[in-house]
Design a protein around this motif. Structure first.
Motif, PDB file in Angstrom:
ATOM      1  N   ALA A  74     -54.721 -11.637  40.859  1.00 22.88           N
ATOM      2  CA  ALA A  74     -53.353 -11.706  40.331  1.00 22.88           C
ATOM      3  C   ALA A  74     -52.844 -13.286  40.057  1.00 22.88           C
ATOM      4  O   ALA A  74     -51.800 -13.404  39.459  1.00 22.88           O
ATOM      5  CB  ALA A  74     -52.449 -10.980  41.176  1.00 22.88           C
ATOM      6  N   GLU A  75     -52.979 -13.900  41.149  1.00 23.31           N
ATOM      7  CA  GLU A  75     -52.696 -15.469  40.963  1.00 23.31           C
ATOM      8  C   GLU A  75     -53.188 -16.281  39.859  1.00 23.31           C
ATOM      9  O   GLU A  75     -52.787 -17.330  39.754  1.00 23.31           O
ATOM     10  CB  GLU A  75     -52.945 -16.079  42.382  1.00 23.31           C
ATOM     11  N   SER A  76     -54.374 -15.832  39.344  1.00 26.48           N
ATOM     12  CA  SER A  76     -54.961 -16.825  38.343  1.00 26.48           C
ATOM     13  C   SER A  76     -55.581 -15.915  37.179  1.00 26.48           C
ATOM     14  O   SER A  76     -55.902 -16.628  36.130  1.00 26.48           O
ATOM     15  CB  SER A  76     -56.400 -17.128  39.126  1.00 26.48           C
ATOM     16  N   CYS A  77     -55.387 -14.521  37.029  1.00 25.93           N
ATOM     17  CA  CYS A  77     -56.057 -13.777  36.062  1.00 25.93           C
ATOM     18  C   CYS A  77     -54.657 -13.854  34.823  1.00 25.93           C
ATOM     19  O   CYS A  77     -53.733 -13.207  35.063  1.00 25.93           O
ATOM     20  CB  CYS A  77     -56.360 -12.418  36.257  1.00 25.93           C
ATOM     21  N   PRO A  78     -54.954 -14.384  33.702  1.00 28.54           N
ATOM     22  CA  PRO A  78     -54.047 -14.310  32.536  1.00 28.54           C
ATOM     23  C   PRO A  78     -53.720 -12.858  32.243  1.00 28.54           C
ATOM     24  O   PRO A  78     -54.427 -11.969  31.939  1.00 28.54           O
ATOM     25  CB  PRO A  78     -54.745 -14.939  31.374  1.00 28.54           C
ATOM     26  N   PRO A 122     -63.673   3.225  43.957  1.00 29.00           N
ATOM     27  CA  PRO A 122     -62.846   1.959  43.847  1.00 29.00           C
ATOM     28  C   PRO A 122     -63.812   0.534  43.801  1.00 29.00           C
ATOM     29  O   PRO A 122     -63.094  -0.130  43.104  1.00 29.00           O
ATOM     30  CB  PRO A 122     -62.300   1.858  45.475  1.00 29.00           C
ATOM     31  N   GLU A 123     -65.067   0.616  44.219  1.00 30.31           N
ATOM     32  CA  GLU A 123     -65.821  -0.642  44.033  1.00 30.31           C
ATOM     33  C   GLU A 123     -66.146  -0.838  42.704  1.00 30.31           C
ATOM     34  O   GLU A 123     -65.971  -2.155  42.125  1.00 30.31           O
ATOM     35  CB  GLU A 123     -67.148  -0.253  44.468  1.00 30.31           C
ATOM     36  N   SER A 124     -66.396   0.259  41.452  1.00 29.00           N
ATOM     37  CA  SER A 124     -66.483   0.015  40.472  1.00 29.00           C
ATOM     38  C   SER A 124     -65.188  -0.361  39.748  1.00 29.00           C
ATOM     39  O   SER A 124     -65.046  -1.111  38.573  1.00 29.00           O
ATOM     40  CB  SER A 124     -66.738   1.321  39.540  1.00 29.00           C
ATOM     41  N   GLY A 125     -63.913   0.164  40.176  1.00 28.84           N
ATOM     42  CA  GLY A 125     -62.725  -0.426  39.692  1.00 28.84           C
ATOM     43  C   GLY A 125     -62.251  -2.022  39.854  1.00 28.84           C
ATOM     44  O   GLY A 125     -61.920  -2.540  39.266  1.00 28.84           O
ATOM     45  N   LEU A 126     -62.654  -2.050  41.124  1.00 35.28           N
ATOM     46  CA  LEU A 126     -62.419  -3.621  41.450  1.00 35.28           C
ATOM     47  C   LEU A 126     -63.405  -4.394  40.524  1.00 35.28           C
ATOM     48  O   LEU A 126     -62.995  -5.506  40.031  1.00 35.28           O
ATOM     49  CB  LEU A 126     -63.124  -3.875  43.054  1.00 35.28           C
ATOM     50  N   HIS A 127     -64.773  -3.999  40.164  1.00 30.21           N
ATOM     51  CA  HIS A 127     -65.601  -4.564  39.281  1.00 30.21           C
ATOM     52  C   HIS A 127     -65.042  -4.846  38.030  1.00 30.21           C
ATOM     53  O   HIS A 127     -65.032  -5.781  37.294  1.00 30.21           O
ATOM     54  CB  HIS A 127     -66.898  -4.218  39.411  1.00 30.21           C
ATOM     55  N   LEU A 128     -64.384  -3.673  37.370  1.00 33.14           N
ATOM     56  CA  LEU A 128     -63.791  -3.716  36.386  1.00 33.14           C
ATOM     57  C   LEU A 128     -62.581  -4.742  36.064  1.00 33.14           C
ATOM     58  O   LEU A 128     -62.492  -5.419  35.212  1.00 33.14           O
ATOM     59  CB  LEU A 128     -63.189  -2.244  35.778  1.00 33.14           C
ATOM     60  N   VAL A 129     -61.732  -4.943  37.260  1.00 35.02           N
ATOM     61  CA  VAL A 129     -60.690  -5.721  37.095  1.00 35.02           C
ATOM     62  C   VAL A 129     -61.059  -7.090  37.063  1.00 35.02           C
ATOM     63  O   VAL A 129     -60.567  -8.111  36.332  1.00 35.02           O
ATOM     64  CB  VAL A 129     -59.790  -5.560  38.433  1.00 35.02           C
ATOM     65  N   ARG A 130     -62.135  -7.330  37.870  1.00 36.74           N
ATOM     66  CA  ARG A 130     -62.792  -8.812  37.956  1.00 36.74           C
ATOM     67  C   ARG A 130     -63.364  -9.239  36.428  1.00 36.74           C
ATOM     68  O   ARG A 130     -63.440 -10.193  36.149  1.00 36.74           O
ATOM     69  CB  ARG A 130     -64.007  -8.686  39.126  1.00 36.74           C
ATOM     70  N   GLU A 135     -64.658 -12.711  35.333  1.00 40.86           N
ATOM     71  CA  GLU A 135     -65.217 -13.148  36.434  1.00 40.86           C
ATOM     72  C   GLU A 135     -66.756 -12.481  36.708  1.00 40.86           C
ATOM     73  O   GLU A 135     -67.548 -12.545  37.551  1.00 40.86           O
ATOM     74  CB  GLU A 135     -64.738 -13.067  37.654  1.00 40.86           C
ATOM     75  N   THR A 136     -67.258 -11.659  35.652  1.00 36.33           N
ATOM     76  CA  THR A 136     -68.245 -11.068  35.706  1.00 36.33           C
ATOM     77  C   THR A 136     -69.186 -11.189  34.480  1.00 36.33           C
ATOM     78  O   THR A 136     -68.718 -11.763  33.610  1.00 36.33           O
ATOM     79  CB  THR A 136     -68.366  -9.484  35.800  1.00 36.33           C
ATOM     80  N   ASP A 137     -70.635 -10.668  34.270  1.00 42.06           N
ATOM     81  CA  ASP A 137     -71.121 -10.897  33.231  1.00 42.06           C
ATOM     82  C   ASP A 137     -70.583 -10.067  31.892  1.00 42.06           C
ATOM     83  O   ASP A 137     -71.149 -10.105  30.777  1.00 42.06           O
ATOM     84  CB  ASP A 137     -72.701 -10.310  33.370  1.00 42.06           C
ATOM     85  N   GLU A 140     -67.330 -11.373  28.359  1.00 44.30           N
ATOM     86  CA  GLU A 140     -67.121 -11.538  27.013  1.00 44.30           C
ATOM     87  C   GLU A 140     -66.850 -10.060  26.249  1.00 44.30           C
ATOM     88  O   GLU A 140     -65.926  -9.970  25.332  1.00 44.30           O
ATOM     89  CB  GLU A 140     -68.381 -11.893  26.120  1.00 44.30           C
ATOM     90  N   GLN A 141     -67.503  -8.941  26.959  1.00 48.81           N
ATOM     91  CA  GLN A 141     -67.203  -7.591  26.358  1.00 48.81           C
ATOM     92  C   GLN A 141     -65.659  -7.273  26.380  1.00 48.81           C
ATOM     93  O   GLN A 141     -64.889  -6.824  26.039  1.00 48.81           O
ATOM     94  CB  GLN A 141     -68.061  -6.618  26.986  1.00 48.81           C
ATOM     95  N   ALA A 142     -65.152  -7.494  27.863  1.00 49.41           N
ATOM     96  CA  ALA A 142     -63.788  -7.602  28.183  1.00 49.41           C
ATOM     97  C   ALA A 142     -62.923  -8.139  27.524  1.00 49.41           C
ATOM     98  O   ALA A 142     -61.858  -7.582  27.202  1.00 49.41           O
ATOM     99  CB  ALA A 142     -63.557  -7.535  29.745  1.00 49.41           C
TER     100      ALA A 142
END
Length: 415
Positions: A74-78, A122-130, A135-137, A140-142
């Motif tokens: 939350a501190e760095s994500c636009p 929740p682990e997949s939810g956290l990965h989605l947020v990242r 912050e993940t591969d 670009e899709q996101a």
């Protein structure tokens, strides 16, 4: 004469080969299943209550680490904001992400972790947020998806019970009051659990629980165009209705079914369709039906994203067999899976999302370790594959809905 007999013998062996191969494969699966359960009761009991999630599976995040990671993002994500709902006793993190300078047509509300033992949700939810934060591969899709879609995400919807699961109580499904949060919504709610009070207690009344009251307030204020709830324990992709075995959801049904079909072929290869008719029994009081009916949300889905290896191989093979020309034609004609043609799939692989009866672990007393392995990957490499695949599926879903909304001119309208 000898040549004729030799030719006949070769022909017989050739004809029998597929059956022999099938039998061999089936026997191999059975051997693997039996080997999986060779641990003694004493060994299982030794693990229970003495081994934590963090010690056994350090690649998972504790509830505290999930919250800390969301705070960091939350501190760095636009375009990301973070709030807490549910009160001090059930503080639940809620993420909202909207890329700066965009005008999204699709508002996605994703609910992870209603059932505490389904840690991978929740682990997949956290990965989605990242991923949405670059912050993940999948970044670009996101980034592309965020041009037309925004997100509100409950990453860990049952945090207090998840904390108990993290200590080793890997079979715990309900909230701290013993209520199944996916039976506590005011959509065809029924008093009293159906067959399994330990796992499917609907609570004393609809929205009796602080968690579901918080979810209700969130979705009513956000008014999503797309709703998705994420579970595990088997693999399946559903749309309404869950409570009704006799009728399909009419509004937007062809569009929802097509999205499920397209996502299934790429990400799941598993049963998909209307939840209640698909699994063959009614499920009252679900978030899926409530949001679709009461809020008139255009697209409403429930995904089950993982089952243990002893189930997954068999499920995939059976599903591919069922989706032969005959099965595919049945779905194309009837838009659901409520048929004897598919019945054995749901007998062998009961749904967690619409569970109404206690799941037997194929004749074995189910230990906490067995529960963990049914609902969650126990290997780090498999874990990474699951969260990556399904985060991509969530993004694909958002893109498909946004495309439909734009092409059909239904932005902000009920269809």
């Amino acid at each position: 004469m000898k040549s004729a007999r030799r030719a006949a013998l070769v022909a017989a062996v050739t004809a029998a080969a597929p059956q022999v191969a099938a039998t061999t494969a089936s026997s191999a699966r059975l051997r693997r299943s039996k080997a999986h359960h060779r641990r003694t009761d004493d060994q299982a009991l030794a693990l229970e209550g003495t081994q934590t999630m963090e010690a056994l599976y350090p690649f998972y995040h504790t509830t505290e680490k999930i919250s800390a990671e969301l705070q960091r993002l939350a501190e760095s994500c636009p375009g990301m904001s973070l709030q807490q709902v549910g009160g001090p006793e059930r503080s639940i993190d809620v993420v909202t992400i909207r890329a700066p300078g965009t005008t999204p047509v699709n508002k996605n509300f994703l609910l992870f972790g209603e059932h505490s033992r389904e840690l991978i949700s929740p682990e997949s939810g956290l990965h989605l947020v990242r991923s949405l934060c670059g912050e993940t591969d999948l970044s670009e899709q996101a980034k592309s998806v965020l041009q037309d879609s925004e997100f509100q995400i409950v990453v860990n919807g049952n945090p207090e019970s998840r904390k108990k699961v993290e200590t080793g109580d890997f079979c715990l499904r309900v909230n701290p009051d013993g209520v199944d949060l996916n039976r506590n919504w005011a959509e065809e709610w029924q008093a009293g659990a159906v067959l399994d009070p330990a796992d499917t207690n609907p609570g004393p009344k609809p929205f009796s629980e602080p968690e579901t009251r918080a979810f209700k307030q969130l979705v009513e204020e956000y008014r999503p165009t797309t709703f998705l709830t994420i579970h595990s324990g088997t693999k399946g992709m559903y749309m309404p209705w869950a409570y009704d075995m006799e009728h399909l959801a009419n509004r937007n049904q062809p569009q929802m079914m097509q999205i499920l079909k397209d996502l299934d072929s790429k990400h799941c290869e598993c049963p998909f369709g209307a939840a209640g008719r698909e699994v063959g029994y009614s499920c009252p009081g679900t978030c899926l039906d409530y949001v679709y009916d009461k809020l008139q949300t255009q697209y409403a889905f429930a995904f089950e994203i993982y089952c243990g290896p002893e189930y997954a191989e068999d499920l995939k093979q059976r599903w591919q067999e069922k989706m032969s020309a005959e099965g595919a034609q049945f779905i194309q004609t009837n838009s659901h899976l409520a048929s004897e043609h598919f019945k054995e799939i749901f007998v062998e692989h009961p749904s967690s999302f619409v569970q109404v009866r206690r799941s037997k672990h194929r004749g074995f007393r189910r230990s906490s370790t067995d529960c963990f392995e049914q609902f969650n990957p126990s290997d780090a490499e498999e874990y990474r594959g699951v969260v990556d695949n399904w985060s991509a599926a969530y993004l694909d879903m958002a893109a498909m809905v946004a495309k439909n909304l734009k092409s059909n001119g239904t932005v902000g309208a009920v269809v």
